[in-house]
Motif scaffolding. Structure first.
Motif, mmCIF file in Angstrom:
data_model
loop_
_atom_site.group_PDB
_atom_site.id
_atom_site.type_symbol
_atom_site.label_atom_id
_atom_site.label_comp_id
_atom_site.label_asym_id
_atom_site.label_seq_id
_atom_site.Cartn_x
_atom_site.Cartn_y
_atom_site.Cartn_z
ATOM 1 N N UNK A 59 -41.464 -53.660 -28.978
ATOM 2 C CA UNK A 59 -40.088 -54.654 -29.014
ATOM 3 C C UNK A 59 -40.566 -55.972 -28.150
ATOM 4 N N UNK A 60 -39.966 -56.927 -28.449
ATOM 5 C CA UNK A 60 -40.282 -58.283 -27.766
ATOM 6 C C UNK A 60 -39.746 -58.248 -26.494
ATOM 7 N N UNK A 61 -40.624 -58.987 -25.675
ATOM 8 C CA UNK A 61 -40.154 -59.079 -24.240
ATOM 9 C C UNK A 61 -39.662 -60.339 -24.138
ATOM 10 N N UNK A 62 -38.443 -60.267 -23.225
ATOM 11 C CA UNK A 62 -37.666 -61.578 -22.917
ATOM 12 C C UNK A 62 -37.603 -61.843 -21.513
ATOM 13 N N UNK A 63 -37.435 -62.905 -21.062
ATOM 14 C CA UNK A 63 -37.060 -63.412 -19.663
ATOM 15 C C UNK A 63 -35.677 -64.046 -19.642
ATOM 16 N N UNK A 64 -34.509 -63.952 -19.064
ATOM 17 C CA UNK A 64 -33.263 -64.595 -18.901
ATOM 18 C C UNK A 64 -32.804 -64.918 -17.942
ATOM 19 N N UNK A 65 -32.184 -65.955 -17.612
ATOM 20 C CA UNK A 65 -31.690 -66.648 -16.290
ATOM 21 C C UNK A 65 -30.079 -67.057 -16.694
ATOM 22 N N UNK A 66 -29.361 -66.448 -15.728
ATOM 23 C CA UNK A 66 -27.832 -66.571 -16.115
ATOM 24 C C UNK A 66 -27.425 -67.404 -14.657
ATOM 25 N N UNK A 67 -26.442 -68.270 -15.037
ATOM 26 C CA UNK A 67 -25.768 -69.010 -13.976
ATOM 27 C C UNK A 67 -24.459 -68.837 -14.036
ATOM 28 N N UNK A 68 -23.851 -68.098 -12.821
ATOM 29 C CA UNK A 68 -22.210 -67.738 -12.864
ATOM 30 C C UNK A 68 -21.436 -68.700 -12.086
ATOM 31 N N UNK A 69 -20.291 -68.726 -12.114
ATOM 32 C CA UNK A 69 -19.390 -69.560 -11.183
ATOM 33 C C UNK A 69 -19.628 -69.397 -9.789
ATOM 34 N N UNK A 70 -19.541 -70.524 -8.899
ATOM 35 C CA UNK A 70 -19.886 -70.246 -7.342
ATOM 36 C C UNK A 70 -18.599 -69.604 -6.599
ATOM 37 N N UNK A 71 -17.666 -69.429 -6.956
ATOM 38 C CA UNK A 71 -16.472 -68.956 -6.476
ATOM 39 C C UNK A 71 -16.316 -67.344 -6.600
ATOM 40 N N UNK A 72 -17.313 -66.731 -7.424
ATOM 41 C CA UNK A 72 -17.387 -65.329 -7.418
ATOM 42 C C UNK A 72 -18.054 -64.682 -5.972
ATOM 43 N N UNK A 73 -17.731 -63.669 -5.847
ATOM 44 C CA UNK A 73 -18.526 -62.806 -4.763
ATOM 45 C C UNK A 73 -19.787 -62.474 -5.269
ATOM 46 N N UNK A 74 -20.411 -62.091 -4.287
ATOM 47 C CA UNK A 74 -21.944 -61.621 -4.527
ATOM 48 C C UNK A 74 -21.868 -60.503 -5.169
ATOM 49 N N UNK A 75 -21.124 -59.309 -4.993
ATOM 50 C CA UNK A 75 -20.885 -58.133 -5.752
ATOM 51 C C UNK A 75 -20.497 -58.432 -7.279
ATOM 52 N N UNK A 76 -19.512 -59.413 -7.488
ATOM 53 C CA UNK A 76 -19.044 -59.891 -8.857
ATOM 54 C C UNK A 76 -20.244 -60.198 -9.681
ATOM 55 N N UNK A 87 -29.945 -68.796 -20.462
ATOM 56 C CA UNK A 87 -31.148 -69.126 -21.116
ATOM 57 C C UNK A 87 -31.958 -67.867 -21.250
ATOM 58 N N UNK A 88 -32.494 -67.799 -22.472
ATOM 59 C CA UNK A 88 -33.552 -66.660 -23.055
ATOM 60 C C UNK A 88 -35.084 -67.232 -23.324
ATOM 61 N N UNK A 89 -35.972 -66.650 -22.841
ATOM 62 C CA UNK A 89 -37.436 -67.126 -23.438
ATOM 63 C C UNK A 89 -38.122 -65.787 -23.653
ATOM 64 N N UNK A 90 -38.705 -65.928 -25.151
ATOM 65 C CA UNK A 90 -39.371 -64.950 -25.228
ATOM 66 C C UNK A 90 -41.154 -65.054 -24.554
ATOM 67 N N UNK A 91 -41.379 -64.107 -24.184
ATOM 68 C CA UNK A 91 -42.574 -64.017 -23.466
ATOM 69 C C UNK A 91 -43.534 -62.976 -24.172
ATOM 70 N N UNK A 92 -45.036 -63.303 -23.942
ATOM 71 C CA UNK A 92 -46.004 -62.184 -24.338
ATOM 72 C C UNK A 92 -46.195 -61.131 -23.520
ATOM 73 N N UNK A 93 -45.742 -61.322 -21.948
ATOM 74 C CA UNK A 93 -46.081 -60.186 -21.385
ATOM 75 C C UNK A 93 -45.316 -60.467 -19.777
ATOM 76 N N UNK A 94 -44.606 -59.438 -19.272
ATOM 77 C CA UNK A 94 -43.856 -59.571 -18.015
ATOM 78 C C UNK A 94 -45.152 -59.790 -16.859
#
Length: 123
Positions: A1-18, A89-96
């Protein structure tokens, strides 16, 4: 299967646990669609270069996945619909790469910048 790397940015008013709960939530979405999360990191609250939805900061999360493209598309679709997620943002990579990401490494472990051919050393 293809390998991906994703970065998510969530709202600042969330707690760390959320914010960490969002990582698990999107990991289960990938698993339900035939993929798996290889590694995940919570980078914490960071200042952004520009405002997004009147927010100057955001919770950053990083995922390394091994998933089919249909699972990634479904995860991205649901992330864009989620009220707490500002960007994805998702990026397809050749290897991790092994070990922690550059964001999680200590500044000393990254190497000295002068070793990379700084112009001041060439004079």
């Amino acid at each position: 299967m293809p390998l991906y790397e994703h970065v998510l940015i969530a709202r600042q008013d969330l707690s760390n646990a959320q914010a960490e709960g969002l990582i698990e939530h999107f990991g289960t979405i990938l698993a339900d669609n035939g993929g798996k999360v290889v590694d995940s990191e919570y980078w914490g609250v960071k200042t952004m270069a520009y405002k997004i939805n009147k927010n100057r900061k955001g919770h950053y999360a990083y995922l390394r996945t091994d998933a089919p493209s249909a699972a990634v598309q479904e995860m991205e679709r649901l992330a864009r619909l989620h009220d707490d997620v500002m960007r994805v943002m998702s990026i397809k990579v050749d290897s991790h790469e092994e070990g922690p990401s550059v964001q999680m490494q200590k500044r000393d472990d990254r190497g000295d910048r002068r070793d990379r051919g700084d112009r001041r050393d060439r004079r």
